[in-house]
Enzyme design. Sequence first.
Site, PDB file in Angstrom:
ATOM      1  N   CYS A   1      -4.298 -12.937  -5.047  1.00  8.61           N
ATOM      2  CA  CYS A   1      -3.741 -13.496  -3.814  1.00  8.61           C
ATOM      3  C   CYS A   1      -3.382 -12.304  -2.914  1.00  8.61           C
ATOM      4  CB  CYS A   1      -2.540 -14.397  -4.104  1.00  8.61           C
ATOM      5  SG  CYS A   1      -1.142 -13.568  -4.879  1.00  8.61           S
ATOM      6  N   ARG A   2      -2.346 -12.421  -2.115  1.00 11.33           N
ATOM      7  CA  ARG A   2      -1.974 -11.305  -1.245  1.00 11.33           C
ATOM      8  C   ARG A   2      -1.281 -10.201  -2.032  1.00 11.33           C
ATOM      9  NH1 ARG A   2       2.385  -9.561   1.244  1.00 11.33           N
ATOM     10  NH2 ARG A   2       3.613 -11.415   0.812  1.00 11.33           N
TER      11      ARG A   2
END
Length: 107
Positions: free
Chosen positions: A64-65
Amino acid sequence: MSEQTPEVGVEVFAGTWRRGTRLVDVREPEEFASGHVPGAVNVPLEEVLASPQRFAGQECYVICRSGGRSLKAAEAMNAAGGRAVSVAGGTSGWIEAGNEVERGAQQ
């Protein structure tokens, strides 16, 4: 880190990624389009959580981020019979390390 869900850092993942490991990016489509690890497949977290059994029996890395959403997704995948590993540091860490990035929506 969850006791049942393995996590690796960006450096370890980078070595694995070069060998063609499957990668699921659980960010939202607009986040994915702004920059992602080449070869990643975008499956937003909500979709993973709604049907984690679709990953049963599959090995993959999840990103993800920064690592929070990927850990949550990997936990759900593993609970449903998958073999998922979360990438700690996420796409932000990948980019900060100077690795290759693709931009644009999923093909």
